[in-house]
Write an enzyme that holds these catalytic residues in place. Structure first.
Site, mmCIF file in Angstrom:
data_model
loop_
_atom_site.group_PDB
_atom_site.id
_atom_site.type_symbol
_atom_site.label_atom_id
_atom_site.label_comp_id
_atom_site.label_asym_id
_atom_site.label_seq_id
_atom_site.Cartn_x
_atom_site.Cartn_y
_atom_site.Cartn_z
ATOM 1 N N ARG A 191 0.464 29.505 -1.214
ATOM 2 C CA ARG A 191 1.720 29.348 -0.469
ATOM 3 C C ARG A 191 2.939 29.496 -1.381
ATOM 4 N NH1 ARG A 191 -0.380 23.579 1.280
ATOM 5 N NH2 ARG A 191 -2.278 24.786 0.929
ATOM 6 N N LYS A 211 -10.524 23.673 -10.292
ATOM 7 C CA LYS A 211 -11.555 23.602 -9.262
ATOM 8 C C LYS A 211 -12.889 23.166 -9.869
ATOM 9 C CE LYS A 211 -9.762 27.366 -6.329
ATOM 10 N NZ LYS A 211 -9.676 26.644 -5.049
#
Length: 502
Positions: free
Chosen positions: A355, A281
């Site tokens: 997920r 990130k």
């Protein structure tokens, strides 16, 4: 803070302070009119003089009002009577609590719960007053060496209800409001804790501490060795590069008379820090990625509220603890993972990791033969773009469950907005090398993430709550919001069939 309800006339209240409303422009509420009559026009004379207009949030503290037993009377501006809605009511309560603390009042009798709020009853007004009060008093200073001191902090609040027959419903509102507030407090504390302290083991320890307090709560943990035996390869891949072991914490609450009653399962994404992994990130605001366990914080907070309310249902809460870090042994873009379900996933981006953790947990919970499963996760930035900071994203292929969740959101004030989960979006997850990819591209990012999860939920009714925009605030007021504890708690209250209407 101690809360109670009573029914009585304002002039008979012996308290440090009584709180009554004034509407705009300079119109006394019904309770304020009673005080004005007893005080021979003292309050109305002040209003005519222009001391208070009645605009939302305006405050006027009066001392020694004639013929009134209380030491002080706090007049609270409530805006125009016909425009007093839920949001304004909660803002007024919050401002009132702040003012009472500033004045040094240690106790107060509040008549604002008798105001007419469109479409809301006494239960809602009392409960929201409690939750707004507790939220406004919350602070996280556990790691500060110098802690701020509140001058004579407010310790007791009495909420007045219009009639004696409403006392029971008011007491139920206090019971639920204090329980939900306790859950939100725990959620915020856990989420605000820095990632060097709050790791997967810390989440597990918090759950174990709860199990020592509540006799009908049992906690077990599943570490990496057991996950490997279960075939939870996707979950394990995400946490592989972290020095902190991935731990899945299972909290089992037995509240139903029939112990064999199918449980409701709540699953919380618990990424205690998400660096993005190899798909690193940007550095800006990366500190806020400690909040990527907001789903797990919401679940443990909801379990706290559930235990406090002693609801007669069976509930299982799963905290999917993990940390996503870069290292030489980290999973990579291009890897293909075999999930616990046997389905294969091509990794296109290691920052779409939530997920990959949740899919194995959603397969794991099949063993409980659940009544339904709700997962909650700070899953996608796309949901923040779509809905902002006000509504959580709700996804479900089961219409009755979706409607229950939306209703719980409206009741609790912790609202959600239903997003589409159409089959057409599933094609965006196609992979030439595996059963699916873990990323559907930039368009409809929150939807394709939910579509991914839906592929692991075929054996039960399921809903997914994306709280990426609602679990915490950024900027000057940075910190956990305590959401989604209210919506999940309200859902469980409704499922338990608890009477909350007048």
């Amino acid at each position: 803070m101690e809360f109670s309800v009573k029914s009585g006339s304002p002039e008979k209240q012996r308290s440090a302070c009584i709180v009554v409303g004034v509407y705009e422009p300079r119109r006394l509420s019904g309770i304020a009119e009673q005080l004005d009559k007893i005080s021979e026009g003292y309050i109305s004379n002040l209003l005519r003089r222009g001391d208070l207009e009645g605009k939302p949030g305006q405050m006027l503290l009066l001392h020694h009002v004639p013929n009134v037993l209380s030491e002080r009377v706090l007049l609270v501006g409530c805006g125009k009577e016909r425009e007093l809605d839920e949001r304004q009511y909660k803002q007024i309560i919050t401002k009132t609590i702040s003012t009472l603390n500033e004045t040094g009042s240690m106790e107060a009798v509040c008549f604002l719960t008798e105001l007419h709020v469109k479409g809301r009853d006494t239960y809602w007004k009392v409960r929201q007053a409690i939750e707004s009060t507790q939220n406004s008093l919350y602070s996280f200073d556990a790691l500060k060496t110098r802690k701020g001191e509140t001058r004579r902090p407010l310790r007791k609040m009495v909420f007045n209800v219009p009639t004696r027959r409403e006392l029971t419903i008011g007491e139920r509102a206090i019971e639920h409001g204090t329980a939900v507030s306790a859950g939100m407090h725990l959620c915020r504390d856990v989420a605000n804790m820095p990632p060097n302290i709050c790791n997967p083991a810390y989440l597990a320890s918090q759950a174990r501490q709860m199990a020592e307090v509540y006799e009908n709560l049992n906690v077990t943990t599943i570490g990496e060795e057991q996950m490997a035996k279960l075939g939870m390869n996707s979950y394990l891949a995400v946490g592989r590069a972290s020095a902190n072991e991935s731990i899945m914490t299972v909290m089992e609450y037995q509240g139903a008379v029939d112990s064999t009653e199918k449980p409701i399962v709540l699953v919380g994404k618990g990424l205690t820090f998400d660096s993005g992994g190899i798909s690193l990130k940007p550095g800006e605001a990366m500190d806020e990625m400690k909040y990527d366990m907001g789903g797990a914080a919401g679940v443990i907070g909801t379990m706290k509220a559930l235990c406090e309310m002693k609801l007669p249902i069976n509930v299982i809460g799963i905290l999917a603890g993990c940390e996503n870090m870069p290292a030489g042994n980290a999973y990579r873009p291009g890897d293909i993972l075999t999930t616990m379900s046997g389905q294969t996933v091509e990794v296109l981006n290691t920052d779409a990791e939530g997920r990959l953790v949740l899919c194995d947990v959603l397969t794991y919970v099949e063993r409980f033969d659940p009544e339904l499963v709700i997962d909650t996760a700070t899953l996608t930035g796309a949901c923040v773009i779509a809905l902002g900071k006000h509504a959580s994203g709700l996804f479900s292929s089961h219409n009755p469950l979706a409607h229950e969740m939306l209703n719980a959101g409206e009741q609790s004030g912790d609202r959600a907005w239903r997003m589409p989960l159409w089959d057409e979006y599933q094609d965006m997850l196609d992979s030439p090398f595996a059963d699916m990819t873990n990323l559907g591209g930039r368009p409809a990012g929150s939807i394709t993430a939910a579509c991914f999860l839906s592929r692991f939920t075929k054996k039960y009714n399921w809903a997914h709550l994306d709280v990426a925009g609602t679990a915490w605030n950024s900027g000057a007021n940075k910190g956990s919001t305590g959401r989604p504890v209210p919506i999940l708690s309200q859902f469980l209250i409704n499922r338990a069939g608890v009477e909350i209407s007048e």
